[in-house]
Design a protein around this motif. Sequence first.
Motif: not given
Length: 280
Positions: A154-175
């Motif tokens: 699963i690849l999820i992209t974001s342009n930083n238009e909104k902050e993402l919830p902490d609970a969601f971020l904890r479940r991702c590997f961020f780059h």
Amino acid sequence: MRFEGTSNYVATEDLRIAVNAAVTLQRPLLVKGEPGTGKTVLAQEIANALDAPLIEWNIKSTTKAQQGLYEYDAVSRLRDSQLGDERVKDIANYIRRGKVWEAFESPKRPVLLIDEIDKADIEFPNDLLQELDRMEFHVYETGQLVKAKQRPIILITSNNEKELPDAFLRRCFFHYIQFPDEQTMRDIVEVHYPGIKNRLLNQALSIFYSVRDVSGLKKKPSTSELLDWIKLLLNEDIDLETLRETDPTKTIPPLHGALLKNEQDVHLFQRLAFMARGQR
């Protein structure tokens, strides 16, 4: 299964590490970066490199998480019932599978791209937490349990238009994809335009990075815009001497419509050119 980049995509070492770490951990890879830095293309190249099917879910401001699982088309069922259609007896005929369902039932491990997740409502990421964690969900209208045959990449992209919830971020590997330095950008351009003359490329990159450095720009040109600009320079056979005379603080670059995408930035360069002429 390791991602090492492809002949069509220049992947930096830290990006390769991030992709492979997410695959190993079986976590979604959340990729952020400036628009035009190749986030969406990355999913396509991961799929190509790993010989995996690509399933794309393009998020809009009106997209709901439920649509990624399935939708129940009650309107069509009501219409068919009024017409006496026999299909109405089986509610499964009116269940439309979403992209997540498609990824879960893929016979071959797929790459699932959830593109521009920050465009959706702030609750959208939280509404997908359980399904992406457990790799299963229920179709309440039919009582069916849909379970992933294998965990998709699963690849999820974001342009930083909104902050993402902490609970969601904890479940991702961020780059975060850093904007390419000049050498990396040179490699990217040469992938798209092999054999480009070195002097032209040097001058084009010099102008491009100078434009990005101009103070007050509303939108800095991105990698994709540089590639468009170079394509135009090659197509129009712009003279190298014309480029050498171009100083973004003194004159607007040729074919600037590929680099500058709003009137404020065009006016800024026009003012800079006017001021430079007044100082001569």
